[in-house]
Design a protein around this motif. Sequence first.
Motif, PDB file in Angstrom:
ATOM      1  N   PRO A 153      18.894  13.968   9.901  1.00  0.00           N
ATOM      2  CA  PRO A 153      20.007  13.227  10.487  1.00  0.00           C
ATOM      3  C   PRO A 153      21.037  14.151  11.117  1.00  0.00           C
ATOM      4  O   PRO A 153      21.070  15.351  10.837  1.00  0.00           O
ATOM      5  CB  PRO A 153      20.595  12.479   9.294  1.00  0.00           C
ATOM      6  CG  PRO A 153      20.248  13.327   8.117  1.00  0.00           C
ATOM      7  CD  PRO A 153      18.907  13.939   8.439  1.00  0.00           C
ATOM      8  N   CYS A 177      21.055   8.576  12.262  1.00  0.00           N
ATOM      9  CA  CYS A 177      19.613   8.769  12.375  1.00  0.00           C
ATOM     10  C   CYS A 177      19.260   9.510  13.665  1.00  0.00           C
ATOM     11  O   CYS A 177      19.717   9.146  14.739  1.00  0.00           O
ATOM     12  CB  CYS A 177      18.929   7.406  12.356  1.00  0.00           C
ATOM     13  SG  CYS A 177      17.157   7.471  12.638  1.00  0.00           S
ATOM     14  N   SER A 198      15.016   4.656  11.386  1.00  0.00           N
ATOM     15  CA  SER A 198      15.739   4.153  10.221  1.00  0.00           C
ATOM     16  C   SER A 198      15.796   2.629  10.226  1.00  0.00           C
ATOM     17  O   SER A 198      15.952   1.994  11.270  1.00  0.00           O
ATOM     18  CB  SER A 198      17.169   4.706  10.222  1.00  0.00           C
ATOM     19  OG  SER A 198      17.930   4.116   9.194  1.00  0.00           O
ATOM     20  N   LYS A 258      18.251   1.233   8.810  1.00  0.00           N
ATOM     21  CA  LYS A 258      19.701   1.003   8.768  1.00  0.00           C
ATOM     22  C   LYS A 258      20.388   1.568  10.007  1.00  0.00           C
ATOM     23  O   LYS A 258      21.520   2.030   9.936  1.00  0.00           O
ATOM     24  CB  LYS A 258      20.292   1.653   7.519  1.00  0.00           C
ATOM     25  CG  LYS A 258      19.821   1.025   6.233  1.00  0.00           C
ATOM     26  CD  LYS A 258      20.514   1.652   5.058  1.00  0.00           C
ATOM     27  CE  LYS A 258      20.081   0.976   3.772  1.00  0.00           C
ATOM     28  NZ  LYS A 258      20.841   1.490   2.630  1.00  0.00           N
ATOM     29  N   LYS A 259      19.715   1.534  11.135  1.00  0.00           N
ATOM     30  CA  LYS A 259      20.248   2.089  12.382  1.00  0.00           C
ATOM     31  C   LYS A 259      21.677   1.640  12.635  1.00  0.00           C
ATOM     32  O   LYS A 259      21.981   0.484  12.386  1.00  0.00           O
ATOM     33  CB  LYS A 259      19.370   1.655  13.567  1.00  0.00           C
ATOM     34  CG  LYS A 259      17.981   2.177  13.496  1.00  0.00           C
ATOM     35  CD  LYS A 259      17.125   1.551  14.568  1.00  0.00           C
ATOM     36  CE  LYS A 259      15.689   1.997  14.359  1.00  0.00           C
ATOM     37  NZ  LYS A 259      14.726   1.204  15.033  1.00  0.00           N
ATOM     38  N   CYS A 308      21.337   6.952   8.892  1.00  0.00           N
ATOM     39  CA  CYS A 308      20.092   7.489   8.319  1.00  0.00           C
ATOM     40  C   CYS A 308      19.793   6.802   6.994  1.00  0.00           C
ATOM     41  O   CYS A 308      20.690   6.575   6.179  1.00  0.00           O
ATOM     42  CB  CYS A 308      20.256   8.996   8.100  1.00  0.00           C
ATOM     43  SG  CYS A 308      18.849   9.762   7.270  1.00  0.00           S
ATOM     44  N   ASP A 309      18.513   6.491   6.766  1.00  0.00           N
ATOM     45  CA  ASP A 309      18.080   5.942   5.483  1.00  0.00           C
ATOM     46  C   ASP A 309      16.986   6.800   4.836  1.00  0.00           C
ATOM     47  O   ASP A 309      16.371   6.403   3.873  1.00  0.00           O
ATOM     48  CB  ASP A 309      17.614   4.495   5.634  1.00  0.00           C
ATOM     49  CG  ASP A 309      16.304   4.361   6.397  1.00  0.00           C
ATOM     50  OD1 ASP A 309      15.777   5.376   6.903  1.00  0.00           O
ATOM     51  OD2 ASP A 309      15.805   3.227   6.507  1.00  0.00           O
ATOM     52  N   THR A 368      14.164   7.803   6.337  1.00  0.00           N
ATOM     53  CA  THR A 368      12.838   7.556   6.901  1.00  0.00           C
ATOM     54  C   THR A 368      12.230   8.821   7.514  1.00  0.00           C
ATOM     55  O   THR A 368      11.005   9.002   7.476  1.00  0.00           O
ATOM     56  CB  THR A 368      12.905   6.441   7.966  1.00  0.00           C
ATOM     57  OG1 THR A 368      13.343   5.244   7.333  1.00  0.00           O
ATOM     58  CG2 THR A 368      11.553   6.197   8.608  1.00  0.00           C
ATOM     59  N   HIS A 369      13.073   9.731   8.016  1.00  0.00           N
ATOM     60  CA  HIS A 369      12.561  10.956   8.640  1.00  0.00           C
ATOM     61  C   HIS A 369      11.674  11.759   7.696  1.00  0.00           C
ATOM     62  O   HIS A 369      10.788  12.483   8.139  1.00  0.00           O
ATOM     63  CB  HIS A 369      13.718  11.831   9.159  1.00  0.00           C
ATOM     64  CG  HIS A 369      14.648  12.300   8.076  1.00  0.00           C
ATOM     65  ND1 HIS A 369      15.702  11.525   7.644  1.00  0.00           N
ATOM     66  CD2 HIS A 369      14.658  13.427   7.346  1.00  0.00           C
ATOM     67  CE1 HIS A 369      16.344  12.187   6.686  1.00  0.00           C
ATOM     68  NE2 HIS A 369      15.734  13.336   6.478  1.00  0.00           N
TER      69      HIS A 369
END
Length: 80
Positions: A11, A61, A66, A68-69, A72-73, A75-76
């Motif tokens: 992020p 993100c 993500s 939650k755009k 960042c959640d 996902t990366h």
Amino acid sequence: MTEPVVAAKAPAKVTLEAGKDYWWCACGKSGNQPFCDGSHKGSGLAPMKYTPERAGDFWLCACKHSAKKPLCDGTHKTLA
């Protein structure tokens, strides 16, 4: 293009002002990550407006996946 480009697999930490509009890059092509610079034109994707309610540091993100755009959640961490 319907899938965004992964701009980074981490992020972007940014300091934002409360009540100010920011345009988060959703396509991954911007040279001004994590913000939009207009590079999405013709991609079929559009930037997302984000207006934080409080001032401070935020993790936006950069992988563009993500749930939650634009925030960042994590996902990366799951991307190949």
